[in-house]
Scaffold this active site. Structure first.
Site, PDB file in Angstrom:
ATOM      1  N   HIS A  49      -0.177  -1.207  12.792  1.00  7.26           N
ATOM      2  CA  HIS A  49      -0.408  -2.416  12.006  1.00  7.26           C
ATOM      3  C   HIS A  49       0.911  -2.919  11.416  1.00  7.26           C
ATOM      4  CE1 HIS A  49      -1.075   0.843   8.919  1.00  7.26           C
ATOM      5  NE2 HIS A  49      -0.179   0.098   8.306  1.00  7.26           N
TER       6      HIS A  49
HETATM    7  C1  T46 Z   1       2.610   2.948   6.719  1.00  8.50           C
HETATM    8  C2  T46 Z   1       2.287   4.369   6.839  1.00  8.50           C
HETATM    9  C3  T46 Z   1       3.437   5.264   6.536  1.00  8.50           C
HETATM   10  C4  T46 Z   1      -6.492   3.369   0.945  1.00  8.50           C
HETATM   11  O1  T46 Z   1      -7.677   3.303   0.582  1.00  8.50           O
HETATM   12  N1  T46 Z   1      -5.480   3.214   0.020  1.00  8.50           N
HETATM   13  C5  T46 Z   1      -4.168   3.264   0.366  1.00  8.50           C
HETATM   14  O2  T46 Z   1      -3.288   3.109  -0.512  1.00  8.50           O
HETATM   15  C6  T46 Z   1      -3.817   3.509   1.737  1.00  8.50           C
HETATM   16  C7  T46 Z   1      -2.378   3.584   2.192  1.00  8.50           C
HETATM   17  C8  T46 Z   1      -4.843   3.662   2.664  1.00  8.50           C
HETATM   18  N2  T46 Z   1      -6.153   3.611   2.267  1.00  8.50           N
HETATM   19  C9  T46 Z   1      -7.215   3.799   3.275  1.00  8.50           C
HETATM   20  C10 T46 Z   1      -7.317   2.611   4.261  1.00  8.50           C
HETATM   21  C11 T46 Z   1      -7.754   3.259   5.543  1.00  8.50           C
HETATM   22  O3  T46 Z   1      -9.168   3.328   5.570  1.00  8.50           O
HETATM   23  O4  T46 Z   1      -6.946   4.950   4.071  1.00  8.50           O
HETATM   24  C12 T46 Z   1      -7.208   4.699   5.453  1.00  8.50           C
HETATM   25  C13 T46 Z   1      -5.947   4.901   6.305  1.00  8.50           C
HETATM   26  O5  T46 Z   1      -4.976   3.964   5.851  1.00  8.50           O
HETATM   27  P1  T46 Z   1      -3.857   3.294   6.784  1.00  8.50           P
HETATM   28  O6  T46 Z   1      -4.458   2.671   7.974  1.00  8.50           O
HETATM   29  O7  T46 Z   1      -3.048   2.424   5.884  1.00  8.50           O
HETATM   30  O8  T46 Z   1      -3.020   4.602   7.166  1.00  8.50           O
HETATM   31  P2  T46 Z   1      -1.740   4.873   8.043  1.00  8.50           P
HETATM   32  O9  T46 Z   1      -1.399   6.283   7.784  1.00  8.50           O
HETATM   33  O10 T46 Z   1      -1.978   4.487   9.464  1.00  8.50           O
HETATM   34  O11 T46 Z   1      -0.551   3.919   7.503  1.00  8.50           O
HETATM   35  C14 T46 Z   1      -0.022   4.006   6.196  1.00  8.50           C
HETATM   36  C15 T46 Z   1       0.398   2.610   5.707  1.00  8.50           C
HETATM   37  O12 T46 Z   1      -0.656   1.697   5.711  1.00  8.50           O
HETATM   38  C16 T46 Z   1       1.476   2.034   6.560  1.00  8.50           C
HETATM   39  O13 T46 Z   1       1.878   0.785   6.075  1.00  8.50           O
HETATM   40  O14 T46 Z   1       3.739   2.513   6.914  1.00  8.50           O
HETATM   41  O15 T46 Z   1       1.141   4.816   6.112  1.00  8.50           O
END
Ligand code: T46
Length: 148
Positions: A49
């Protein structure tokens, strides 16, 4: 440049090492949120993303992994394996991260509170947004040149 690698000051002695990240001490933004990630299997690909506004600094506090960054034109891979460095990613950069060592722990410092509407999770949509943004920028430059 798709990213910056920040070199933190390491304080340390025979007891071990310590890095301090705080407001108004050279950090690129005011930190509103901190989260951490661990226990991801080696070949899982996380991320996939971009963010419309969010900026982040990612620190690999233990182990290693690879970040693949993409601005719609170029792709670069950066390996994170050093807790004294932070990967600074601004907005509008597609990111994927993978190749996790079993001891990989990522600490992420974020400029904004969590907001799902800030995510672009579809790659084609990301490319369309990037093209729109570039077209807008070049029309603004042309307008300015005409007025000068
Ligand atoms: C990036 C890398 C390093 C939340 O509810 N609160 C939060 O603060 C975050 C970050 C996530 N979430 C929930 C949303 C999704 O349902 O946790 C799930 C996984 O989140 P996300 O798709 O954001 O996870 P990653 O590990 O793919 O990515 C994250 C960051 O979004 C991204 O910008 O650089 O960590």
């Amino acid at each position: 440049m798709l990213y910056n690698l920040l070199d933190f000051t390491v304080r340390g002695d025979h007891q071990g090492k310590l890095v301090v990240l705080e407001k108004n001490s050279g950090f690129p933004f005011d930190i509103k949120r901190v989260y951490y990630i661990w226990g991801t299997d080696k070949n899982v690909i996380r991320g996939k993303h971009a963010h419309k506004k969010l900026e982040q600094v990612i620190v690999c506090t233990s182990g290693s992994c690879d970040f693949i960054l993409d601005d719609g034109n170029t792709r670069e891979t950066v390996r994170l394996d050093n807790p004294s460095q932070g990967l600074y990613i601004k907005h509008n950069i597609w990111r994927e991260f993978t190749n996790f060592s079993s001891d990989c722990v990522l600490m992420v410092l974020a400029s904004e509170y969590y907001d799902e509407s800030d995510y672009i999770r579809d790659y084609q949509m990301f490319l369309n947004e990037t093209k729109k943004h570039s077209a807008l920028m070049s029309s603004q430059i042309k307008k300015r040149e005409k007025n000068d």
